[in-house]
Motif scaffolding. Structure first.
Motif, PDB file in Angstrom:
ATOM      1  N   ASN A 295       0.824  -1.223   0.000  1.00  6.53           N
ATOM      2  CA  ASN A 295       0.000   0.000   0.000  1.00  6.53           C
ATOM      3  C   ASN A 295       0.857   1.272   0.000  1.00  6.53           C
ATOM      4  O   ASN A 295       0.438   2.317   0.485  1.00  6.53           O
ATOM      5  N   GLY A 296       2.045   1.193  -0.551  1.00  7.24           N
ATOM      6  CA  GLY A 296       2.908   2.371  -0.643  1.00  7.24           C
ATOM      7  C   GLY A 296       4.233   2.207   0.064  1.00  7.24           C
ATOM      8  O   GLY A 296       5.218   2.862  -0.269  1.00  7.24           O
ATOM      9  N   VAL A 297       4.276   1.335   1.060  1.00  7.34           N
ATOM     10  CA  VAL A 297       5.568   0.999   1.680  1.00  7.34           C
ATOM     11  C   VAL A 297       6.308   0.107   0.677  1.00  7.34           C
ATOM     12  O   VAL A 297       5.742  -0.864   0.197  1.00  7.34           O
ATOM     13  N   PRO A 298       7.551   0.460   0.326  1.00 10.90           N
ATOM     14  CA  PRO A 298       8.237  -0.288  -0.728  1.00 10.90           C
ATOM     15  C   PRO A 298       8.342  -1.781  -0.431  1.00 10.90           C
ATOM     16  O   PRO A 298       8.947  -2.185   0.564  1.00 10.90           O
ATOM     17  N   PRO A 328       8.303  -3.439   5.839  1.00  8.59           N
ATOM     18  CA  PRO A 328       7.519  -3.834   4.668  1.00  8.59           C
ATOM     19  C   PRO A 328       6.639  -5.052   4.916  1.00  8.59           C
ATOM     20  O   PRO A 328       5.519  -5.111   4.390  1.00  8.59           O
TER      21      PRO A 328
END
Lengths: 449, 449
Positions: A295-298, A328
């Motif tokens: 959801n946007g965390v690499p 992550p």
């Protein structure tokens, strides 16, 4: 500052033209000027008037002045911008600890088991990475090692990533980024390209066979066919399905592996399944995952059949510092929680059907729309000069996109002609978001279509 | 499960041997068994008895049973595990929004300006990526584009990353991971390798000149010399300095660029400067950054002289979805805050001196210690069979490491012989941490050295 499009921007749809900087409002102009100083000419922005957001929730983004935008473009925040469950899970993990995979980590194991449970039993091994590019880079390293081949087949305007290796098989990066001599291109599964009397399945199989023959004629044995299960940058081709069976047979017969790139299509984007390849009724050898995974965390990943990957694992050291570390993994697990708890796939199916029906109704009479394609929450509206020639109309597509942006609805474009509207909202897109989207699109279409 | 070391683990120092699984306590054994099922044989653990942590603070980690470990190994959590300022900054950003670089983002611009201000004026352009591997991959893409060359020079046991491209110039990955035909190896700056009557500067220059000649003889023009400014996997060689001036002259004369890999040495690790290359008094063309940059949130970067990178930026599309998005930027900015507010560099200098003095005092009489190397908070203790032959003693080194781990102090190893103790704590390492470390090390040395 260059006054014309650079070679890099030329193939980039809906890009901001730096020559238009002076027309922008003061704060935005200043930010972009400073940005160009420090980031250089490679960093591109979207829209004639770029936009900056300071908060978000669901499929909504809010700018500095408090204006609400409907996000119908961003797939990374798949369960919604700043989803509270993901925010809480990641914040708690940040406050506790973040260790890497060289330490035992039960949460990593729990996550890997949960994620693999969404795949066919044969796909039973997971490796984690940081980005879709790293995932596809690792997938190809394993494919080369396992097959001993070097040949790669991708679709004509595919995008798979930006490492040196992966950019060599990403034709959509444009002429500035040369393809490898070991790379062959085939058409995406566009039924309009099938000769009369043939079938899409035969057309695709024939193309793959031809690419393999040509590779072998040049001394390259096949390593892999890689396809984006939604053919995103080719212009989004999700249907009909069923043509992959023969394609995969050809790939295996030539000693290659089939890599399903699910960076775009995965995590329930297409509604009727968690993974795009499942719609085709085939079993990939390798599956790559990315963008929405955290959801946007690499966070990205590669799922393997063990007979393809284990020998690589025993022979080749591969350690990815950040990948699989606690933060992550917390994000990835929280995304799986939300997908389950909110029954996201069902919502995607229902709201997707309404979105598609609306898009078709609005565009069916337009001489400038070749077709509406897509499924789930992933749609293409192909903008052309006329329905006979089907020549791409990039200008009209970009005008539509900027009109939408002017009305605070975000979409962008795709395809070799940069003329295919790409509608790919967060999966948090609600019934009322569909309504607002279609109302705005109808207003814009009234003028442009 | 294999009962002997695999080819991949063979070159990996201080790895857990899966054959020893049955000896582990119940919960750990179960986690590792499940882990092997889902992650496959490529995922390695450290220590004879791997360890799992559930929280951390400063340079301390806490296991499931509440035992406190002193972390003298992890460089990623540079300002300390779960540093409250970083936790707060990232958590706030998570709860607000996370957009990518296709949107205007003032915090990204602010961060880029702050980070670049720590570099010489000539290094004025920043690109962001997710991992050190991606940073080095991009650096080499730019170097190849700018120079038109393909040749690469690295040190004999260097590690720069795990993409296909970067692994081709990372010899420390071992025999399973072949080097490119365009890659040449030189010795690290080890004064013991300098012939009598010569100097380290002449030795290094001579090696680089020879590598260039050999590359050219094989038809490869030089693209880049890449060196880790701390020569971490070669065994850590930080002093003496001053040999790089002639090396860089040779590289430039051959049309190549000098890439300083600061993934290990950067962000004040070496104490007397923010960046390792500064100690050499030379100006790199490209600098790559990684591990500590976001204190664990995946973030890496490449800093360029614009005359090296701008033409690439104008010609080659490069978009890295997660890199430069709001969350990693928030982490990166918070790290810079702490480095400034806590005057970390000064702390590194002071505690590093005490640590080094202690290491020297403890080991100076040992027949098994060739030398202590390093500066700042980065030290090597080279373990050998005797001081005459200087033959590596991997077994003794691994016994020392596991003895330390048994006493709850974490270090590991480096070097081609896997025999160099690598002491590389979070920069949060305090005066009392130094004391505890040295007390424990003295106990272990009493038996092993």
């Amino acid at each position: 500052m260059p006054s014309t499009r650079s070679r890099a921007t030329d193939s980039f749809p809906n890009g901001f033209d730096p020559a238009a900087l002076e027309k922008l409002p003061g704060h935005l102009r200043e930010t972009i000027q400073r940005r160009t100083e420090v980031l250089g000419p490679g960093y591109m922005l979207m829209y004639k008037e770029p936009v900056e957001f300071v908060s978000g929730h669901g499929a909504h983004l809010v700018d500095r002045d408090g204006n609400d935008y409907l996000d119908a473009y961003n797939n990374v925040p798949c369960v919604g911008h700043a989803h509270p469950h993901v925010v809480k899970a990641v914040s708690c993990q940040l406050a506790a600890v973040n260790t890497n995979t060289r330490y035992a980590q039960q949460p990593l194991v729990d996550y890997a088991e949960r994620l693999l449970a969404t795949f066919p039993d044969e796909l039973s091994k997971l490796s984690l990475a940081c980005s879709g590019s790293e995932a596809n880079d690792l997938a190809m390293r394993v494919a080369r090692f396992h097959t001993g081949g070097e040949g790669i087949i991708v679709t004509r305007w595919a995008y798979h990533g930006i490492t040196r290796e992966v950019s060599s098989f990403s034709p959509s990066l444009g002429k500035g980024s040369p393809l490898g001599p070991n790379v062959r291109l085939i058409d995406p599964p566009d039924p309009r390209l099938v000769a009369p009397g043939s079938t899409l399945a035969d057309h695709m199989r024939h193309q793959v066979r031809g690419a393999i023959d040509d590779l072998e004629r040049h001394g390259y044995r096949l390593a892999a066919l890689v396809t984006d299960s939604a053919y995103s940058s080719d212009g989004i081709f999700t249907d009909p399905v069923g043509y992959m069976t023969g394609v995969v047979e050809e790939v295996h017969a030539a000693g290659g592996v089939y890599i399903a790139d699910e960076v775009q299509a995965g995590f329930a984007r297409l509604g009727d399944s968690m993974w795009g390849f499942r719609r085709q009724g085939v079993l990939p050898d390798i599956v790559t995952l990315g963008k929405p995974m955290g959801n946007g965390v690499p966070l990205s990943g590669v799922v393997f059949r063990p007979e393809v990957s284990d020998e690589f694992g025993r022979n080749v050291r591969y350690f990815n510092t950040f990948a699989g570390s606690s933060i992550p993994v917390a994000a990835g697990a929280a995304v799986l929680d939300v997908l389950e708890e909110e029954d996201v796939q069902q919502r995607v199916l229902e709201n997707g059907k309404a979105l598609r029906a609306g898009l078709e109704a609005i565009t069916q009479q337009s001489p400038y729309v070749a077709e509406v394609r897509g499924t789930g929450l992933y749609y293409a509206v192909e903008i052309v000069q006329d329905r006979e020639s089907l020549e791409p109309d990039r200008t009209r597509a970009e005008d539509l996109i900027n009109d939408m942006r002017g009305r605070r609805v975000l979409i962008s474009a795709s395809g070799k002609g940069a003329n295919v509207l790409k509608i790919r909202p967060p999966l948090a897109f609600s019934e009322s978001d569909v309504t607002r989207f279609l109302e705005t699109f109808a207003e814009v279409a009234e003028v442009r279509l």
